[in-house]
Write a protein that holds these residues in place. Structure first.
Motif, PDB file in Angstrom:
ATOM      1  N   PRO A 228      50.878  36.159  49.286  1.00 15.91           N
ATOM      2  CA  PRO A 228      50.175  37.434  49.117  1.00 15.91           C
ATOM      3  C   PRO A 228      48.832  37.227  48.413  1.00 15.91           C
ATOM      4  CG  PRO A 228      51.831  37.178  47.387  1.00 15.91           C
ATOM      5  CD  PRO A 228      51.853  35.923  48.214  1.00 15.91           C
TER       6      PRO A 228
ATOM      7  N   GLY B 241      40.908  42.819  43.487  1.00 19.63           N
ATOM      8  CA  GLY B 241      41.497  41.677  44.192  1.00 19.63           C
ATOM      9  C   GLY B 241      42.896  41.368  43.686  1.00 19.63           C
ATOM     10  N   SER B 242      43.186  40.098  43.537  1.00 18.10           N
ATOM     11  CA  SER B 242      44.538  39.701  43.121  1.00 18.10           C
ATOM     12  C   SER B 242      44.820  40.110  41.675  1.00 18.10           C
ATOM     13  CB  SER B 242      44.734  38.194  43.317  1.00 18.10           C
ATOM     14  OG  SER B 242      44.596  37.881  44.696  1.00 18.10           O
TER      15      SER B 242
ATOM     16  N   ASN C  69      48.568  41.222  40.395  1.00 15.39           N
ATOM     17  CA  ASN C  69      49.181  40.017  39.825  1.00 15.39           C
ATOM     18  C   ASN C  69      50.086  40.334  38.641  1.00 15.39           C
ATOM     19  OD1 ASN C  69      47.637  40.207  37.504  1.00 15.39           O
ATOM     20  ND2 ASN C  69      46.301  38.488  37.986  1.00 15.39           N
ATOM     21  N   GLY C  70      50.515  39.255  37.952  1.00 21.75           N
ATOM     22  CA  GLY C  70      51.482  39.401  36.874  1.00 21.75           C
ATOM     23  C   GLY C  70      50.874  39.800  35.540  1.00 21.75           C
TER      24      GLY C  70
ATOM     25  N   GLY D 137      47.990  29.414  34.462  1.00 23.39           N
ATOM     26  CA  GLY D 137      47.587  30.324  35.528  1.00 23.39           C
ATOM     27  C   GLY D 137      46.075  30.541  35.496  1.00 23.39           C
ATOM     28  N   PRO D 138      45.448  30.842  36.643  1.00 22.82           N
ATOM     29  CA  PRO D 138      43.983  30.865  36.715  1.00 22.82           C
ATOM     30  C   PRO D 138      43.308  32.226  36.517  1.00 22.82           C
ATOM     31  CG  PRO D 138      44.890  30.864  38.916  1.00 22.82           C
ATOM     32  CD  PRO D 138      46.063  30.915  37.986  1.00 22.82           C
ATOM     33  N   ALA D 139      44.065  33.314  36.280  1.00 19.30           N
ATOM     34  CA  ALA D 139      43.411  34.636  36.266  1.00 19.30           C
ATOM     35  C   ALA D 139      42.309  34.718  35.202  1.00 19.30           C
ATOM     36  CB  ALA D 139      44.445  35.740  36.058  1.00 19.30           C
TER      37      ALA D 139
ATOM     38  N   VAL E 106      33.724  41.241  55.430  1.00 16.27           N
ATOM     39  CA  VAL E 106      32.713  40.342  55.993  1.00 16.27           C
ATOM     40  C   VAL E 106      33.397  39.410  56.992  1.00 16.27           C
ATOM     41  CG1 VAL E 106      31.185  38.406  55.424  1.00 16.27           C
ATOM     42  CG2 VAL E 106      31.130  40.501  54.047  1.00 16.27           C
TER      43      VAL E 106
ATOM     44  N   ASP F  12      34.477  31.929  42.861  1.00 15.83           N
ATOM     45  CA  ASP F  12      35.879  32.347  42.717  1.00 15.83           C
ATOM     46  C   ASP F  12      36.673  31.072  42.466  1.00 15.83           C
ATOM     47  OD1 ASP F  12      36.358  31.149  45.230  1.00 15.83           O
ATOM     48  OD2 ASP F  12      36.032  33.024  46.309  1.00 15.83           O
ATOM     49  N   THR F  13      38.013  31.147  42.456  1.00 11.42           N
ATOM     50  CA  THR F  13      38.770  29.955  42.054  1.00 11.42           C
ATOM     51  C   THR F  13      38.669  28.821  43.076  1.00 11.42           C
ATOM     52  OG1 THR F  13      40.848  30.812  42.977  1.00 11.42           O
ATOM     53  CG2 THR F  13      40.402  31.288  40.651  1.00 11.42           C
TER      54      THR F  13
ATOM     55  N   TYR G 182      49.487  37.895  33.457  1.00 10.05           N
ATOM     56  CA  TYR G 182      49.471  36.738  32.520  1.00 10.05           C
ATOM     57  C   TYR G 182      48.011  36.298  32.426  1.00 10.05           C
ATOM     58  CZ  TYR G 182      50.183  31.470  32.503  1.00 10.05           C
ATOM     59  OH  TYR G 182      50.131  30.107  32.340  1.00 10.05           O
TER      60      TYR G 182
ATOM     61  N   GLY H   8      39.050  38.833  41.084  1.00 13.93           N
ATOM     62  CA  GLY H   8      39.062  38.271  39.731  1.00 13.93           C
ATOM     63  C   GLY H   8      37.677  37.825  39.280  1.00 13.93           C
ATOM     64  N   SER H   9      36.898  37.249  40.182  1.00 11.88           N
ATOM     65  CA  SER H   9      35.552  36.779  39.820  1.00 11.88           C
ATOM     66  C   SER H   9      34.464  37.738  40.307  1.00 11.88           C
ATOM     67  CB  SER H   9      35.289  35.399  40.434  1.00 11.88           C
ATOM     68  OG  SER H   9      36.293  34.485  40.101  1.00 11.88           O
TER      69      SER H   9
ATOM     70  N   GLU I 269      33.673  44.851  49.684  1.00 11.32           N
ATOM     71  CA  GLU I 269      35.086  44.582  49.380  1.00 11.32           C
ATOM     72  C   GLU I 269      35.944  45.029  50.565  1.00 11.32           C
ATOM     73  OE1 GLU I 269      37.311  43.138  47.285  1.00 11.32           O
ATOM     74  OE2 GLU I 269      38.827  44.072  48.559  1.00 11.32           O
ATOM     75  N   ALA I 270      36.784  44.113  51.051  1.00  8.93           N
ATOM     76  CA  ALA I 270      37.588  44.412  52.240  1.00  8.93           C
ATOM     77  C   ALA I 270      38.612  45.516  51.987  1.00  8.93           C
ATOM     78  CB  ALA I 270      38.306  43.144  52.707  1.00  8.93           C
TER      79      ALA I 270
HETATM   80  C1  LIG Z   1      51.022  38.092  43.490  1.00 13.97           C
HETATM   81  C2  LIG Z   1      50.119  37.314  42.590  1.00 13.97           C
HETATM   82  C3  LIG Z   1      50.450  37.179  41.248  1.00 13.97           C
HETATM   83  C4  LIG Z   1      49.631  36.434  40.401  1.00 13.97           C
HETATM   84  N1  LIG Z   1      49.908  36.410  39.066  1.00 13.97           N
HETATM   85  C5  LIG Z   1      49.065  35.775  38.218  1.00 13.97           C
HETATM   86  C6  LIG Z   1      49.236  35.866  36.813  1.00 13.97           C
HETATM   87  O1  LIG Z   1      50.082  36.616  36.305  1.00 13.97           O
HETATM   88  N2  LIG Z   1      48.415  35.128  36.022  1.00 13.97           N
HETATM   89  C7  LIG Z   1      47.442  34.317  36.539  1.00 13.97           C
HETATM   90  O2  LIG Z   1      46.775  33.636  35.776  1.00 13.97           O
HETATM   91  N3  LIG Z   1      47.204  34.287  37.857  1.00 13.97           N
HETATM   92  C8  LIG Z   1      47.967  35.024  38.697  1.00 13.97           C
HETATM   93  N4  LIG Z   1      47.681  35.061  40.035  1.00 13.97           N
HETATM   94  C9  LIG Z   1      46.442  34.411  40.486  1.00 13.97           C
HETATM   95  C10 LIG Z   1      45.202  35.206  40.090  1.00 13.97           C
HETATM   96  O3  LIG Z   1      45.415  36.594  40.195  1.00 13.97           O
HETATM   97  C11 LIG Z   1      44.071  34.740  41.004  1.00 13.97           C
HETATM   98  O4  LIG Z   1      43.898  33.348  40.790  1.00 13.97           O
HETATM   99  C12 LIG Z   1      42.734  35.418  40.764  1.00 13.97           C
HETATM  100  O5  LIG Z   1      42.828  36.818  40.938  1.00 13.97           O
HETATM  101  C13 LIG Z   1      41.739  34.833  41.750  1.00 13.97           C
HETATM  102  O6  LIG Z   1      40.519  35.512  41.677  1.00 13.97           O
HETATM  103  P1  LIG Z   1      39.496  35.366  42.886  1.00 13.97           P
HETATM  104  O7  LIG Z   1      38.287  36.147  42.521  1.00 13.97           O
HETATM  105  O8  LIG Z   1      39.361  33.930  43.195  1.00 13.97           O
HETATM  106  O9  LIG Z   1      40.240  36.030  44.141  1.00 13.97           O
HETATM  107  P2  LIG Z   1      40.884  37.457  44.319  1.00 13.97           P
HETATM  108  O10 LIG Z   1      41.193  38.053  42.990  1.00 13.97           O
HETATM  109  O11 LIG Z   1      42.004  37.295  45.274  1.00 13.97           O
HETATM  110  O12 LIG Z   1      39.742  38.361  44.961  1.00 13.97           O
HETATM  111  C14 LIG Z   1      39.268  38.206  46.278  1.00 13.97           C
HETATM  112  C15 LIG Z   1      38.722  39.538  46.762  1.00 13.97           C
HETATM  113  O13 LIG Z   1      37.972  39.331  47.937  1.00 13.97           O
HETATM  114  C16 LIG Z   1      38.289  40.335  48.891  1.00 13.97           C
HETATM  115  N5  LIG Z   1      38.029  39.765  50.221  1.00 13.97           N
HETATM  116  C17 LIG Z   1      38.721  38.776  50.849  1.00 13.97           C
HETATM  117  N6  LIG Z   1      38.161  38.532  52.061  1.00 13.97           N
HETATM  118  C18 LIG Z   1      37.103  39.357  52.176  1.00 13.97           C
HETATM  119  C19 LIG Z   1      36.141  39.569  53.205  1.00 13.97           C
HETATM  120  N7  LIG Z   1      36.165  38.859  54.335  1.00 13.97           N
HETATM  121  N8  LIG Z   1      35.201  40.535  53.024  1.00 13.97           N
HETATM  122  C20 LIG Z   1      35.165  41.259  51.871  1.00 13.97           C
HETATM  123  N9  LIG Z   1      36.067  41.105  50.871  1.00 13.97           N
HETATM  124  C21 LIG Z   1      37.022  40.155  51.019  1.00 13.97           C
HETATM  125  C22 LIG Z   1      39.763  40.630  48.637  1.00 13.97           C
HETATM  126  O14 LIG Z   1      40.132  41.896  49.163  1.00 13.97           O
HETATM  127  C23 LIG Z   1      39.808  40.562  47.123  1.00 13.97           C
HETATM  128  O15 LIG Z   1      39.491  41.797  46.528  1.00 13.97           O
HETATM  129  C24 LIG Z   1      48.469  35.799  40.906  1.00 13.97           C
HETATM  130  C25 LIG Z   1      48.130  35.941  42.258  1.00 13.97           C
HETATM  131  C26 LIG Z   1      48.932  36.707  43.095  1.00 13.97           C
HETATM  132  C27 LIG Z   1      48.525  36.869  44.528  1.00 13.97           C
END
Ligand SMILES: Cc1cc2nc3c(=O)[nH]c(=O)nc-3n(C[C@H](O)[C@H](O)[C@H](O)COP(=O)(O)OP(=O)(O)OC[C@H]3O[C@@H](n4cnc5c(N)ncnc54)[C@H](O)[C@@H]3O)c2cc1C
Length: 516
Positions: free
Chosen positions: A82, A89-90, A94-95, A495-497, A224, A484-485, A97, A14-15, A35-36
């Motif tokens: 999950p 990423g998520s 995700n949904g 929601g935080p997306a 990583v 990230d979040t 939203y 997401g970020s 990216e993992a």
């Molecule tokens: C099933 C589900 C439904 C959701 N629905 C909603 C919604 O509808 N609306 C909403 O607002 N929020 C929703 N969320 C939450 C929202 O999607 C997340 O808050 C947002 O994507 C977070 O972004 P992020 O960058 O912090 O992490 P992520 O988007 O999770 O990204 C992290 C990335 O880092 C990678 N990674 C992890 N570890 C490593 C490593 N060691 N080395 C390399 N890469 C790595 C992962 O593979 C992933 O690609 C949902 C989350 C889930 C899981």
């Protein structure tokens, strides 16, 4: 050393996908992304399963794009959370939203960071820049040329959504036609990052659009394992690329692995609460007590109702309407959420699992009912120096009487919707809780506890103010950021997306400004 860049971005979610795309706009900056999960090179390489917005692929544990994390929602309530493990990423699972945080969330974060870069006024230009709002693009608070398409399905397009809207009106709840406009909370359609029935994850919206740049390299299947930190400066990362060990070096490293993986990576690298790390057999590099000491997320339960007649399939998204309302003495902007699914729960995970079906005659339809008050609870503790051993993650839900009361109020609000004359047009009633349970606090607490889930909105594990600054810089170390979040001191009232995307934009702006 296997690869070297100016900036290493760990995780393209997401970020991270947003940050990498924005940083590589500067042709003088070499950006490397690890990216993992799998990393398609063009949108057409994304499996159709992961794009169809009538489904929530992350609801399918064991799916190839999902990493399953064992957690404890409350004492005695284990759960598997999950997280997306795929480009985007998520946001890929995700949904869809896509609702902005509220003004008071930004003010709270700015105060915690001691930095007005997080105030609503300062982030508004970035909120505009990140979107193409398909409904309100010409309104002053919106954008019409950003990477993320944001649209809303008209509730009149589906009988269950129309009945929800009429029910909210019958209950005297205000209409909220644009949930991204900071108006009074009420009923409205859900802003979503969906265009023509396809979820626009951050990989498609941002990263792949930048993939042609010679200064941007994306390594898929590259996990990583830990960071190399030398005399107070992060110098690189040890990773596994398609099963082979590699070393990645950079002047600056940005962890964007998500709110569960980023603090775990910091701990594995010796950054975190010293006593805890030592107990896990990890050599302490930098004592930073607030990393993983708490987290912030939203407890959720599903309340289902039985349709009177078969419901049509939704046209483009599983999302019906959403009602936000304040709990007693709670947040005026609304800390309770009733989110409507137009797809039965069992059919939400993915078309591959359901033969593409989104209706099941007679099957109950869910309301996702949650308390979204800003709370810091639980925590993430790393118990072993082995990256393969999962950290101990506790959500600490329903700890206080206020936590339980908010969930009771949220469930009762959903029951009130279902009991209106307007909703009875489409519904035979709830499958539960029954009237006796609804009327008895202790019985309702037990009902909630037995069905306790989470919104998957984890934030707050590497909080601004005590672990990082407003630009994501890890306090006390050089060359290391988190974006990230994790860095939100507390989860938003929504929601935080959308906020995850904003974090990518805010940290990119900070890095641009520092570079001059
Ligand atoms: C099933 C589900 C439904 C959701 N629905 C909603 C919604 O509808 N609306 C909403 O607002 N929020 C929703 N969320 C939450 C929202 O999607 C997340 O808050 C947002 O994507 C977070 O972004 P992020 O960058 O912090 O992490 P992520 O988007 O999770 O990204 C992290 C990335 O880092 C990678 N990674 C992890 N570890 C490593 C490593 N060691 N080395 C390399 N890469 C790595 C992962 O593979 C992933 O690609 C949902 C989350 C889930 C899981």
């Amino acid at each position: 050393m296997d690869r070297r860049a100016d900036v290493l971005v760990v995780g393209a979610g997401g970020s991270g996908a947003v940050l990498a795309a924005r940083l590589s706009e500067d042709p003088g900056r070499e950006v490397l992304v690890a990216e993992a999960g799998p990393a398609p090179r063009v949108p057409a390489e994304f499996p159709a399963d992961l794009l169809d917005a009538r489904f929530v692929p992350g609801a399918r544990l064991g799916g190839a794009a999902v990493r399953a994390v064992p957690v404890l929602l409350a004492p005695g309530t284990p759960y598997t959370a999950p997280r997306g493990r795929f480009l985007g990423g998520s946001t890929t699972v995700n949904g869809g939203y896509f609702v902005r945080a509220r003004r008071e969330d930004f003010d709270r974060w700015a105060a915690a960071a001691g930095d007005d870069r997080w105030s609503y006024e300062r982030v508004l230009p970035l909120l505009r820049a990140l979107e193409t709002d398909l409904d309100f693009g010409d309104a002053p608070e919106h954008g019409d040329r950003g990477p993320v398409p944001v649209g809303r399905a008209d509730p009149s397009g589906h009988p269950a959504a129309a009945a929800f809207e009429a029910a909210a009106r019958e209950l005297g709840r205000p209409g909220e036609p644009d949930k991204n406009a900071q108006g009074a909370p009420g009923f409205g359609p859900v802003p979503s990052n969906v265009r023509d029935g396809r979820r626009a994850n951050t990989a498609i919206a941002y990263l792949l659009a930048a993939a042609h740049r010679p200064n941007l390299t994306v390594l898929g299947g590259c996990a990583v394992r830990s960071l190399i930190i030398d005399r107070g400066r992060a110098a690189g990362a040890v990773a596994e690329l398609d099963g082979r060990p590699v070393t990645l070096e950079a002047d600056e490293i940005v962890l964007c692995a998500g709110a569960l993986a980023s603090p775990h990576l910091l701990h594995l690298s010796g950054v975190g609460p010293a006593a805890d790390l030592e107990r896990g057999g990890i050599r302490v590099v930098h004592d930073l007590p607030s990393v993983g000491v708490a987290l912030s997320d939203h407890p959720q339960v599903i309340v289902e109702w039985t349709p009177r007649r078969p419901m049509p399939a939704p046209a483009s998204s599983w999302l019906g309407g959403a009602l936000h309302l304040p709990s007693t003495g709670g947040h005026e902007a609304g800390d309770l959420e009733i989110l409507q699914s137009l797809v039965p729960l069992a059919l939400l995970p993915a078309p591959g699992l359901t033969g593409g079906t989104v209706t099941a005659p007679g099957a109950p339809l869910p309301f996702l009912v949650s308390a979204q008050a800003p709370r810091r609870t639980g925590g993430l503790r790393t118990v072993s120096a082995d990256p393969g051993v999962p950290p101990r993650v506790e959500y600490g839900y329903l700890e206080t009487e206020d936590d339980r009361r908010r969930m009771r109020e949220a469930v009762r609000a959903a029951a009130a919707v279902a009991s209106t004359a307007a909703f009875a047009e489409v519904s035979r009633g709830l499958t539960g809780p029954d009237a006796r349970t609804l009327g008895d606090d202790r019985a309702l607490d037990a009902w909630v506890r037995a069905r306790l889930g989470t919104c998957q909105h984890t934030c707050g594990t590497v909080p601004m103010g005590s672990a990082v600054d407003a630009g994501g810089r890890v306090l006390g170390l050089e060359g290391l950021r988190v974006a990230d979040t994790s860095i939100l001191p507390v989860a938003p009232l929504r929601g935080p997306a959308a906020t995850a995307v904003l974090i990518g934009e805010v940290v990119a702006r900070a890095m641009r400004e520092e570079r001059g």
